[in-house]
Design a protein around this motif. Structure first.
Motif, PDB file in Angstrom:
ATOM      1  N   ASP A 177       0.824  15.652  11.437  1.00 15.47           N
ATOM      2  CA  ASP A 177       1.202  16.945  12.015  1.00 15.47           C
ATOM      3  C   ASP A 177       2.043  17.751  11.040  1.00 15.47           C
ATOM      4  O   ASP A 177       1.886  18.973  10.921  1.00 15.47           O
ATOM      5  CB  ASP A 177       1.977  16.736  13.322  1.00 15.47           C
ATOM      6  CG  ASP A 177       1.083  16.211  14.438  1.00 15.47           C
ATOM      7  OD1 ASP A 177      -0.152  16.312  14.300  1.00 15.47           O
ATOM      8  OD2 ASP A 177       1.627  15.680  15.418  1.00 15.47           O
ATOM      9  N   THR A 181       1.277  21.529   9.824  1.00 13.91           N
ATOM     10  CA  THR A 181       2.053  22.658  10.344  1.00 13.91           C
ATOM     11  C   THR A 181       3.155  23.144   9.414  1.00 13.91           C
ATOM     12  O   THR A 181       3.549  24.305   9.476  1.00 13.91           O
ATOM     13  CB  THR A 181       2.690  22.265  11.687  1.00 13.91           C
ATOM     14  OG1 THR A 181       3.548  21.123  11.488  1.00 13.91           O
ATOM     15  CG2 THR A 181       1.624  21.903  12.705  1.00 13.91           C
ATOM     16  N   SER A 182       3.657  22.272   8.556  1.00 16.37           N
ATOM     17  CA  SER A 182       4.778  22.669   7.704  1.00 16.37           C
ATOM     18  C   SER A 182       4.304  23.538   6.558  1.00 16.37           C
ATOM     19  O   SER A 182       3.168  23.428   6.088  1.00 16.37           O
ATOM     20  CB  SER A 182       5.475  21.425   7.157  1.00 16.37           C
ATOM     21  OG  SER A 182       6.431  21.791   6.183  1.00 16.37           O
ATOM     22  N   ASP A 183       5.189  24.411   6.098  1.00 13.23           N
ATOM     23  CA  ASP A 183       4.874  25.226   4.926  1.00 13.23           C
ATOM     24  C   ASP A 183       4.903  24.393   3.657  1.00 13.23           C
ATOM     25  O   ASP A 183       4.333  24.766   2.644  1.00 13.23           O
ATOM     26  CB  ASP A 183       5.878  26.381   4.813  1.00 13.23           C
ATOM     27  CG  ASP A 183       5.481  27.368   3.730  1.00 13.23           C
ATOM     28  OD1 ASP A 183       4.338  27.858   3.762  1.00 13.23           O
ATOM     29  OD2 ASP A 183       6.312  27.630   2.850  1.00 13.23           O
ATOM     30  N   TYR A 306      -9.406  27.390   9.851  1.00  8.71           N
ATOM     31  CA  TYR A 306      -7.950  27.356   9.721  1.00  8.71           C
ATOM     32  C   TYR A 306      -7.555  28.059   8.411  1.00  8.71           C
ATOM     33  O   TYR A 306      -7.185  27.417   7.436  1.00  8.71           O
ATOM     34  CB  TYR A 306      -7.442  25.910   9.705  1.00  8.71           C
ATOM     35  CG  TYR A 306      -7.287  25.298  11.078  1.00  8.71           C
ATOM     36  CD1 TYR A 306      -6.091  25.406  11.767  1.00  8.71           C
ATOM     37  CD2 TYR A 306      -8.350  24.625  11.671  1.00  8.71           C
ATOM     38  CE1 TYR A 306      -5.942  24.835  13.029  1.00  8.71           C
ATOM     39  CE2 TYR A 306      -8.221  24.056  12.926  1.00  8.71           C
ATOM     40  CZ  TYR A 306      -7.013  24.173  13.601  1.00  8.71           C
ATOM     41  OH  TYR A 306      -6.870  23.618  14.857  1.00  8.71           O
ATOM     42  N   ASN A 308      -4.953  29.683   7.654  1.00  9.62           N
ATOM     43  CA  ASN A 308      -3.554  29.454   7.287  1.00  9.62           C
ATOM     44  C   ASN A 308      -3.386  28.156   6.496  1.00  9.62           C
ATOM     45  O   ASN A 308      -2.576  28.076   5.562  1.00  9.62           O
ATOM     46  CB  ASN A 308      -2.674  29.431   8.539  1.00  9.62           C
ATOM     47  CG  ASN A 308      -3.114  28.380   9.538  1.00  9.62           C
ATOM     48  OD1 ASN A 308      -4.306  28.143   9.710  1.00  9.62           O
ATOM     49  ND2 ASN A 308      -2.161  27.744  10.198  1.00  9.62           N
TER      50      ASN A 308
END
Length: 918
Positions: A177, A181-183, A306, A308
């Motif tokens: 995860d 989700t982390s930058d 996705y 991003n």
């Protein structure tokens, strides 16, 4: 890892705070033990293998008791437990809880030290101390700190197999995860450190229970174990884990995002393997595989819609295309990345996309476009506040474009700015900056600046293991280069930037000298150490690349840390020492005085020793102080200060100087404070002699350094080379070894056959000399050749001469006025002398009133005479022939003039007599 970082990690990954039922009784026992131990020392070992579980236990413990517990987080570099707790005294908390024993770099040392001072705990503490330990820490305590451990009460916190599996699944899911989700990327020494450690512990315990994991959970564990191996630089092991995990996730259609993450990590391993290839073909192969993996990663995220995540993982593909010089593909990718990064990325990734476009423009000779893109990259990177190396890379691109646009002054400005940002994070890029700066300086006839850049290049190459031999330069402590890709995509771990003892020290036998010096520093009966030896034996290298890095890793009785204060320049020794002291003490958070007097320095030293520190003042190349301070009074003031330093309990002093200047130290004998060393400054207890290498040590050194830089030398070549180097004295002079081997490396001579054709050592040194002469610039080469010749004589010895004597000898040799004006002026002479000294060919001997110059070794004199004498004799012969012709013409002219006078006289004499008769 600090408690706040642990809690932050827990929050980010939504770690459950549910308490496992089977450990509630143990927690209640811990709360009861704390209550009944108030007002007295009690050692409690809380045995729990799971770090994140401890955080949950700590929260629940606070609910079970009103006792205020102070949590101490041990830094990974901590070497003593009692010192950490002692800082709390005399004000003591109700209870102390210690975290981080399992993560210490020097756990064994800490446990031994703790056992030695165990009585101090009982004497000075009146509160319970909880140490969180896992099985390994407890096992080591029983072995290394058994007396201290025997005082303890152990409370165990264990969970069932089902709970282990549940926690393992929870934490592996959290790692995935985080990657999504982390930058930040989900790999790095700080990112996910506790999670990975926890997962590996869970897996280990389940293996002990002989529990077989389900394929999905096993694939998750393989991913985490691959990350751990990668961070330990075990790239092949990491690749095995990642590829095994990738095979599973690729087969599961519902887990294509995880397959994309694994494809990225497989590519990461191949990218790093390309940093150390054994051949150009292997380099291309690794980068091609990395490209394929990164493309697979991007395709999987694109198909899953996705964008991003594509923005997050696209730049490493650009780095790979850049190294493959696939410029068209890189341009297309950079334009795509730029749009994505502006929507989903951060300013650092936007800057990287512009950087790619700048490199593409440079490759296609679109100089203005390259400059514009480099400026855009700088604009965005300044917004981000990223590592200096990123900013330096765009400054380099900008300078390259400006040079092509003939904007040289602006290019130099930006190169100097890039250089000032430092090279610790990216040494390869730093070398590129210096190489370009050197080229520009040379083109502008700034030969000294160009040569200094060359020396800095070689020093950096030696420091990071890119070059085996530095030549006549000073060896520096070793640094570990970072992976070029992980450096761009993740934060750099500061620990990896620390200096360690140079391999030149460990491989040459000098490590024994470092150990002997450390023993003297630790022992109380060695207040002063004088390292002495002849020029070129490596005194400065021993101190800078061996002793100082070793001191950083040394403590006395595992309680007192040692700090070194290094002084090298002596134009104003008080200022130099004050600056060095302030620079060193800034890291220890102690106070220092701003005023520069010896009294304030002494007071600073005395105050610093109260912080449980021992200070070693190191005065390197101390002969320069002795000669610059050329009056007895000036030297006496320093020696008085030296004696007062030696009388401070926590201060020791090292002087490093050439053997021929030892007699100056006898001036100390009249100073009363020198009774601390019994007025015997030249005793064996004070002096430490450094000599040349033995033949065996030289062979070991050459073999190890060559292997480290992948400049492999044939065993027969090493044998023959050392025989040549030790033929005169049976020993090998360090500076001669470095010069000869540096030339071998420059010419890529690796076999005995090549050495036979291009050697022996005299020929290598000759070409080393020629290279340095060329570094002086074409217009100064003749001066350099003549100066080298003037530093020899017909006997093949090396006389020392002042600058004035060299200039006078030069003018005597070159009698033609035009040649004098074209060849020699003060600036040219100074430039040549500075380069010859910096290259290690000529030695500057400080003297009063003027320094003297001398070749560094006798054998240089012999072949300089042999090489230069025919040229100079030919030049002198031509000048003599010219002078003979001039003399002939002068006599002919004089004779003609005399004849004319006689004729005129004879023609006019009758008229003269006639007039006289009248």
């Amino acid at each position: 890892m600090s408690n706040s970082e642990e809690n932050s990690t827990c929050n980010q990954n939504q770690k459950t705070d549910t308490l496992h039922p089977e450990i509630s009784p143990a927690l209640e026992e811990l709360a009861w033990t704390l209550s009944v131990s108030q007002g007295e020392f009690r050692l409690i070992l809380a045995r729990c293998n799971y770090i994140l579980l401890r955080s949950v236990l700590y929260k629940h413990l606070q609910k079970l008791t009103n006792i205020k517990i102070l949590v101490l987080n041990l830094r990974r570099s901590e070497k003593t437990l009692y010192k950490k707790i002692e800082a709390l005294l005399p004000k003591q908390p109700e209870a102390i809880m210690v975290w981080g024993l399992e993560s210490l770099l020097n756990l064994d040392k800490l446990l031994v030290a703790t056992n030695l001072v165990r009585e101090e705990f009982r004497k000075n503490l009146n509160c319970p101390v909880i140490l969180w330990v896992n099985d390994e820490v407890l096992s080591k305590m029983m072995r290394l700190s058994s007396d201290f451990e025997s005082w303890s009460t152990t409370i165990e916190f264990n969970i069932t197999t089902d709970e282990l599996i549940k926690e393992l699944k929870h934490d592996t899911d959290a790692i995935f995860d985080f990657a999504m989700t982390s930058d930040a990327y989900s790999i790095g020494l700080q990112v996910g450190y506790i999670r990975r450690s926890e997962i590996i512990r869970y897996h280990h315990d389940l293996q002990l229970l002989q529990h077989q994991l389900e394929p999905e959970l096993q694939a998750s564990v393989d991913f985490v174990r691959g990350q751990e191996a990668y961070l330990k630089n075990q790239v092949d092991t990491a690749l095995d884990y990642f590829e095994r995990s990738l095979i599973f996730w690729t087969q599961e259609e519902s887990f294509q995002l995880r397959a994309g993450i694994l494809a990225f990590h497989v590519g990461l391993c191949y990218y790093q393997k390309a940093d150390n290839p054994t051949s150009p073909q292997e380099y291309q192969e690794y980068l091609t595989r990395a490209r394929q993996c990164f493309e697979k990663c991007i395709n999987l995220f694109t198909e899953a819609n996705y964008p991003n995540i594509v923005a997050k993982y696209i730049n490493p593909l650009g780095e790979t295309l850049r190294r493959l010089e696939a410029w068209d593909e890189l341009q297309h990718l950079a334009l795509t990345a730029l749009d994505l990064q502006k929507l989903y990325g951060n300013s650092a990734r936007v800057a990287r996309a512009y950087g790619f476009l700048a490199e593409v423009a440079l490759s296609k000779r679109f100089w203005k476009q390259a400059k514009q893109n480099a400026y855009q990259a700088l604009h965005y990177i300044m917004k981000n506040g990223a590592a200096p190396s990123h900013q330096a890379s765009y400054l380099l691109l900008l300078a390259q474009a400006e040079l092509k646009l003939a904007q040289t002054s602006r290019a130099i400005k930006h190169l100097l700015q890039a250089r000032s940002l430092g090279g610790k994070e990216n040494p390869i890029q730093y070398i590129q900056i210096l190489e370009l700066l050197r080229t520009v300086y040379f083109q502008q006839n700034r030969y000294l600046d160009a040569f200094r850049a060359k020396l800095e290049i070689r020093s950096t190459e030696q420091q990071y293991g890119f070059r085996a031999f530095i030549g006549a330069g000073q060896i520096q402590a070793q640094r570990k280069p970072q992976s070029s890709l992980t450096q761009i995509i993740d934060s750099v771990d500061n620990k990896s930037l620390e200096e360690t003892m140079a391999p030149e020290i460990t491989a040459s036998g000098r490590e024994q000298d470092v150990k002997h010096l450390l023993e003297r520093i630790i022992r109380p009966d060695h207040k002063l150490i004088v390292i002495h030896g002849y020029s070129g034996v490596g005194k400065t290298s021993l101190v800078q690349a061996g002793l100082i890095p070793a001191l950083k890793q040394t403590s006395i009785n595992n309680r007192v840390n040692i700090i070194s204060v290094f002084v090298r320049f002596y134009d104003n020794w008080i200022n130099a020492l004050d600056n060095a002291l302030a620079l060193t003490l800034s890291t220890t958070q102690t106070s220092s005085y701003k005023k520069v007097t010896s009294e304030h320095i002494l007071q600073t030293l005395q105050e610093t020793c109260l912080y449980n520190l021992k200070i070693v003042l190191i005065f390197d190349q101390f002969e320069e102080f002795l000669l610059k301070n050329n009056t007895y009074r000036q030297r006496h003031d320093f020696f008085v200060f030296l004696g007062e330093c030696l009388n401070l309990l926590g201060v020791k002093v090292i002087l490093s100087l050439r053997k021929e200047y030892l007699h100056y130290l006898l001036e100390c004998l009249k100073i009363p404070s020198m009774n601390i060393i019994n007025y015997d400054i030249l005793s064996k207890n004070v002096l430490y002699e450094l000599g040349n290498f033995s033949a065996n040590d030289a062979k070991t050194l050459i073999a190890r350094l060559s292997k480290r830089s992948k400049h492999y030398l044939e065993a027969d070549l090493v044998e023959r080379l050392v025989d040549d180097l030790s033929i005169k004295f049976g020993e090998v002079r360090p500076i001669e070894l470095q010069i000869v081997c540096a030339q071998l490396e420059t010419e890529n001579i690796t076999t005995s056959t090549q050495y036979q054709q291009l050697g022996p050592k005299h020929e290598l040194v000759k070409r080393y000399l020629q290279e340095v002469v060329q570094d002086c610039g074409q217009k100064n080469q003749k001066i350099a050749e003549i100066i080298l010749y003037l530093l020899t004589d017909e006997k093949g010895t090396r006389p020392s001469k002042t600058r004035l004597e060299l200039k006078q000898d030069f003018l005597l040799r070159i009698t033609d006025i035009d040649w004098q004006q074209n060849l020699i002026d003060d600036d040219s002479l100074d430039l040549v002398l500075q380069i010859l000294v910096a290259a290690g060919i000529v030695l500057l001997i400080p003297d009063n009133p003027d320094g003297r110059y001398q070749l560094v070794h006798d054998y240089l004199a012999a072949f300089i005479q042999k090489q230069q004498r025919p040229k100079l004799n030919d030049l002198i012969l031509k000048l003599q022939q010219m002078q003979t012709k001039i003399t002939f013409y002068q006599w002919a002219l004089f004779s003609t003039f005399l004849i004319i006078l006689i004729v005129l006289f004879c023609f006019n004499i009758p008229k003269f007599l006639q007039k006289l008769a009248i």
